[in-house]
Design an enzyme around this catalytic site. Structure first.
Site, PDB file in Angstrom:
ATOM      1  N   ASP A 285       0.844  -1.186   0.000  1.00 15.22           N
ATOM      2  CA  ASP A 285       0.000   0.000   0.000  1.00 15.22           C
ATOM      3  C   ASP A 285       0.884   1.242   0.000  1.00 15.22           C
ATOM      4  O   ASP A 285       1.979   1.226  -0.562  1.00 15.22           O
ATOM      5  CB  ASP A 285      -0.953  -0.046   1.201  1.00 15.22           C
ATOM      6  CG  ASP A 285      -0.234  -0.336   2.525  1.00 15.22           C
ATOM      7  OD1 ASP A 285       0.941   0.071   2.670  1.00 15.22           O
ATOM      8  OD2 ASP A 285      -0.844  -0.954   3.419  1.00 15.22           O
ATOM      9  N   SER A 286       0.429   2.311   0.630  1.00 12.61           N
ATOM     10  CA  SER A 286       1.176   3.568   0.605  1.00 12.61           C
ATOM     11  C   SER A 286       2.548   3.453   1.254  1.00 12.61           C
ATOM     12  O   SER A 286       3.475   4.170   0.863  1.00 12.61           O
ATOM     13  CB  SER A 286       0.366   4.664   1.296  1.00 12.61           C
ATOM     14  OG  SER A 286      -0.060   4.242   2.582  1.00 12.61           O
ATOM     15  N   TYR A 287       2.706   2.581   2.245  1.00 15.56           N
ATOM     16  CA  TYR A 287       4.028   2.407   2.857  1.00 15.56           C
ATOM     17  C   TYR A 287       5.028   1.905   1.818  1.00 15.56           C
ATOM     18  O   TYR A 287       6.193   2.310   1.816  1.00 15.56           O
ATOM     19  CB  TYR A 287       3.955   1.397   4.016  1.00 15.56           C
ATOM     20  CG  TYR A 287       3.273   1.879   5.272  1.00 15.56           C
ATOM     21  CD1 TYR A 287       2.438   3.003   5.268  1.00 15.56           C
ATOM     22  CD2 TYR A 287       3.430   1.203   6.478  1.00 15.56           C
ATOM     23  CE1 TYR A 287       1.804   3.426   6.418  1.00 15.56           C
ATOM     24  CE2 TYR A 287       2.800   1.624   7.643  1.00 15.56           C
ATOM     25  CZ  TYR A 287       1.985   2.730   7.612  1.00 15.56           C
ATOM     26  OH  TYR A 287       1.359   3.153   8.757  1.00 15.56           O
TER      27      TYR A 287
ATOM     28  N   HIS B 167       2.957   8.803   7.670  1.00 17.48           N
ATOM     29  CA  HIS B 167       3.531   7.674   6.938  1.00 17.48           C
ATOM     30  C   HIS B 167       5.030   7.561   7.208  1.00 17.48           C
ATOM     31  O   HIS B 167       5.662   8.503   7.688  1.00 17.48           O
ATOM     32  CB  HIS B 167       3.285   7.839   5.439  1.00 17.48           C
ATOM     33  CG  HIS B 167       1.900   7.448   5.014  1.00 17.48           C
ATOM     34  ND1 HIS B 167       0.787   8.192   5.327  1.00 17.48           N
ATOM     35  CD2 HIS B 167       1.445   6.375   4.309  1.00 17.48           C
ATOM     36  CE1 HIS B 167      -0.288   7.598   4.843  1.00 17.48           C
ATOM     37  NE2 HIS B 167       0.079   6.492   4.225  1.00 17.48           N
TER      38      HIS B 167
END
Length: 375
Positions: free
Chosen positions: A163-165, A348
């Site tokens: 995902d965004s990580y 994040h």
């Protein structure tokens, strides 16, 4: 427009760190005047679709890259891309950054003899483009100078699913509160942990990640494909299934679950309780790994999770692994991501966290050297 390397990189790189020859590179940008068929690029088993009438490729997933070897002191790169930020490297040195370049050609000249006339060029996509694809047209050079050749390809292949990580969402921001434009501008997949690990092993890689997506539930219960639903496709509109006949990664690192569990359930979602969500997550994740195993029989799976949400995600991943172990899957392990700073946009991971995660992945792989041989 003509600029020198020094002007291009001011504020980004220390020129003292570059070889003297790199400082002589001249960069000319102009609207595309060469026919698209004048450019060439080779397919490297990334997630790309050949564009009819050109030698270029349409792409959408993050971390996509193209590379070539040529002889001569100049090269031109063609783009039809109004959505991405792209980095251009010559012989490993970052020489240009293009931001939403549009339909242009970028000529890099004055490469000199410092590299003995033979050069490697590499273009990397640094941003995420969920909204739509773009086209990379390829490379060209004066006919008297060019000798097209595929860049040397490593036998090591590694894939990152997440995902965004995994994307590197806002990882260079230096702050946690960001506007939407700042998130886009400070996302740099080339500095995210996946690319760092691949670079360490000189491995070919894919980064198949979408911010906000989960195994069964997207962030806040939002609409759109989950990652397992999007994974079979080269483009996110499902117009082009991914085949990748030459892609057989020895390592697949997966980080999925943050979006499934980071927000509370709300009315209208199909899961009535957290236990219902857990059961769906576990069953779907097991099926996703089984599908990947059928496609990549020699891969070793590393399932990753940060130490957030009161341990909910690590506990769920360990349950998934236990269920797979019980069904005979042994080439799989859990790697926790602990002690992260979360200094990027919207809390994040930042680039320091990316380096820490990459170090932990490298340490794990080095402790299991047989992974690269399918053992």
């Amino acid at each position: 427009m003509r600029i020198t390397l020094a002007a291009c990189l001011l504020g980004f790189l220390s020129l003292a760190a570059l070889p003297a020859v790199a400082q002589t590179v001249t960069i000319d940008r102009s609207p595309l005047s060469l026919p698209p068929s004048a450019f060439s690029s080779h397919f490297h088993d990334g997630r790309e679709v050949a564009v009819p009438g050109t030698n270029g490729f349409e792409h959408q997933w993050p971390g996509t890259y193209w590379e070539e070897t040529f002889v001569g002191n100049e090269v031109t790169v063609g783009f039809d891309d109004a959505v991405n930020k792209l980095h251009i490297y010559i012989d490993g040195q970052l020489v240009d950054m293009e931001t939403k370049p549009g339909r242009i050609q970028v000529r890099l000249a004055g490469l000199g003899e410092g590299w003995h006339g033979t050069h490697d060029i590499r273009v990397e996509k640094a941003t995420e483009s969920q909204g739509g694809p773009a086209t990379f047209l390829g490379f060209t050079s004066p006919p008297s100078d060019i000798r097209p050749a595929l860049a040397v390809q490593s036998s090591n292949q590694i894939e990152f699913i997440g995902d965004s990580y995994t994307v590197g969402y806002g990882n260079t921001s230096g702050k946690t509160q960001c506007t939407r434009d700042e998130v886009w501008a400070t996302t740099d997949t080339s500095q995210a942990f996946g690319r760092l690990v691949a670079k360490h092993y000189h491995a070919a890689y894919q980064i198949n990640a979408i911010s906000g997506r989960g195994i069964v539930r997207n962030y806040g219960g939002g609409a759109g494909d989950t990652l397992p639903q999007a994974y079979p496709y080269t483009l996110l509109d499902h117009s082009a299934p991914y085949t990748g006949a030459g892609w057989q990664p020895q390592v697949i690192a997966i980080g999925l679950g943050t979006n499934d569990f980071s927000t509370p359930l709300h009315g209208g979602e199909k899961w009535k309780t957290r236990d219902d969500l857990h059961a769906d997550y576990e069953a779907t994740y097991v099926k996703f790994i089984q599908d990947l195993r059928a496609r990549y029989p020699k891969a070793f799976f590393i399932l990753m999770a940060a130490d957030q949400f009161h341990g909910e995600m690590p506990a769920e991943i360990n349950t998934v692994i236990a269920r797979l172990n019980a069904q005979g899957e042994q080439r799989i392990a859990f790697l926790p991501m602990t002690g992260l700073n979360f200094g990027g946009c919207d809390g994040h991971p930042d680039t320091g966290d990316d380096r820490k995660v990459s170090d932990e992945l490298i340490a794990f792989i080095d402790q299991h050297p047989g992974i690269w041989q399918g053992k």
